[in-house]
Every structure is written in C-alpha cells, then in structure tokens.
Scaffold this motif. Structure first.
Motif, PDB file in Angstrom:
ATOM      1  N   TYR A 169       1.282 -12.532   1.238  1.00  0.00           N
ATOM      2  CA  TYR A 169       1.635 -13.734   1.998  1.00  0.00           C
ATOM      3  C   TYR A 169       0.502 -14.015   2.987  1.00  0.00           C
ATOM      4  CZ  TYR A 169       3.171  -9.934   5.013  1.00  0.00           C
ATOM      5  OH  TYR A 169       3.222  -8.774   5.729  1.00  0.00           O
ATOM      6  N   ASP A 176       0.071  -0.775   4.156  1.00  0.00           N
ATOM      7  CA  ASP A 176       1.506  -1.018   4.073  1.00  0.00           C
ATOM      8  C   ASP A 176       1.954  -2.321   4.729  1.00  0.00           C
ATOM      9  OD1 ASP A 176       1.911   1.316   2.676  1.00  0.00           O
ATOM     10  OD2 ASP A 176       2.120   2.505   4.504  1.00  0.00           O
ATOM     11  N   ASP A 177       1.295  -2.738   5.813  1.00  0.00           N
ATOM     12  CA  ASP A 177       1.707  -3.983   6.460  1.00  0.00           C
ATOM     13  C   ASP A 177       0.513  -4.734   7.021  1.00  0.00           C
ATOM     14  OD1 ASP A 177       1.106  -2.951   9.015  1.00  0.00           O
ATOM     15  OD2 ASP A 177       3.106  -2.123   9.207  1.00  0.00           O
ATOM     16  N   ARG A 227       0.381  -4.521  -6.829  1.00  0.00           N
ATOM     17  CA  ARG A 227       1.280  -4.438  -5.674  1.00  0.00           C
ATOM     18  C   ARG A 227       0.914  -5.454  -4.589  1.00  0.00           C
ATOM     19  NH1 ARG A 227       0.855   1.816  -4.519  1.00  0.00           N
ATOM     20  NH2 ARG A 227      -1.267   1.347  -5.206  1.00  0.00           N
ATOM     21  N   ASP A 268       3.373  -8.089  -4.347  1.00  0.00           N
ATOM     22  CA  ASP A 268       4.729  -7.694  -3.962  1.00  0.00           C
ATOM     23  C   ASP A 268       4.824  -7.429  -2.458  1.00  0.00           C
ATOM     24  OD1 ASP A 268       7.336  -6.934  -4.110  1.00  0.00           O
ATOM     25  OD2 ASP A 268       6.919  -4.948  -4.897  1.00  0.00           O
ATOM     26  N   ASP A 269       4.349  -6.278  -2.012  1.00  0.00           N
ATOM     27  CA  ASP A 269       4.528  -5.936  -0.603  1.00  0.00           C
ATOM     28  C   ASP A 269       3.362  -5.170   0.008  1.00  0.00           C
ATOM     29  OD1 ASP A 269       4.919  -3.682  -2.083  1.00  0.00           O
ATOM     30  OD2 ASP A 269       6.548  -2.905  -0.860  1.00  0.00           O
ATOM     31  N   LYS A 270       2.266  -5.002  -0.698  1.00  0.00           N
ATOM     32  CA  LYS A 270       1.144  -4.218  -0.186  1.00  0.00           C
ATOM     33  C   LYS A 270      -0.063  -5.114   0.078  1.00  0.00           C
ATOM     34  CE  LYS A 270       3.217  -0.265  -0.810  1.00  0.00           C
ATOM     35  NZ  LYS A 270       3.758   0.467   0.295  1.00  0.00           N
TER      36      LYS A 270
END
Length: 175
Positions: free
Chosen positions: A39, A13-14, A135, A138-140
């Motif tokens: 990122y 998740d992060d 994903r 995106d954010d994963k």
C-alpha cells in the motif's frame, strides 16, 4: 554481454520499519534499487531520494505541440487548401478555431503523457516483470539492493539490511 542480475532482498514487517531501514541503509552508503510496498507509504519517495517526475514537463510540451498542430491544420485547411466563406466570416477566423484547438491540445497532451509514462516507467510490451517477493502484494515490505552497483560485499550488505530491521534477507537472481 552479461544479463544476469543479482539482488539482495530484505523483507520488512511494517511501514515504520522500512522507513527507518531506508535511512539506515542509505547512511551506510548502500544504493537501494527499489522498495515494494503493498500500500502507499507516506514519505517513502523522500526517504528514497526520488526527484520530481518530468511528466508535467512532457504534458506541457505535448499540449503545446497539439495546439500548434491544430492551428496549423485549420489555417491550412480553411485558409489555403479549401477556402470557403461560411456565414460571412473570414477564411482564417480565430474564434472558430477554439473548439478544435482545445480538443487536439487535450488529445495529443494526454496521449503524449501516456507514452512518456510508459517510457519513464520502463514498461514495455512483452517484458517480463521482476517479482522480488510475492508477499509484497500482501503484507510485507520488500527492499531490493542490486549487488552490482554497490561496492560493499554481499555479507556486509546483508548485515546492514538485518541491522536496519529486515526480518529476512536472501539473495535473488534474475536472468
């Protein structure tokens, strides 16, 4: 020849969880194929054990090749093949070689670095990229483990990934 590749994909998740997860998975003796993040994550290369790139060595070698070619080309053209006296200078005059030598050094050095980057990154024309999970754009965070290079069973690796903090673990096969 078998071309099918089987992976276990762990979704995190992060970035803190994936950094902790990399350490945990590597401590258990599992080789990680790749980690994809949406990122840049500071320190992930060190956690994955990546070595310094050889791109700077290639840049120096191609730059030296460009310098050598420029000097040889100018000596051949202006000193041997078509000797002309221009402005009262010698046939082979080093100060007049500086601009062309500089330009060819930069040109061949940069083109060589681009080619080396494509070879080192395994980027080939018409190659279908392996997309483990959309994903990851995106954010994963996505951690891929190649089942063929690890000696542990699929269930053991799956439990290690879950213990490392993966919110989801699944198998992905590529042709």
């Amino acid at each position: 020849m078998e071309t099918k590749k089987n992976y276990l994909v762990g979704i995190f998740d992060d970035s803190e969880k994936v950094l902790h997860g990399i350490s945990h998975v590597r401590e258990q003796g599992v080789k990680i194929e790749e980690v994809f993040t949406p990122y840049p994550v500071h320190g992930i290369e060190a956690k994955l054990g990546y070595k310094r790139s050889k791109l700077s060595v290639a840049a120096f070698m191609f730059g030296a090749l460009g310098t050598s070619l420029a000097i040889l080309m100018q000596v051949w053209m202006l000193g041997i093949d078509w000797p002309m006296i221009i402005g009262g200078k010698n046939f082979v005059s080093a100060p007049t070689f500086v601009p062309v030598t500089f330009e060819l050094t930069v040109l061949i050095g940069s083109l060589g670095m681009v080619g080396t980057f494509f070879v080192l990154s395994d980027l080939k024309p018409h190659k279908t990229p392996r997309i483990f999970d959309l994903r990851s754009t995106d954010d994963k965070m996505v951690m891929a483990v190649d089942l063929a290079v690890n000696k542990l069973s699929e269930n053991e690796i799956q439990s290690i990934l879950q213990a490392a903090g993966a919110s989801e673990v699944y198998r992905k096969d590529f042709e």
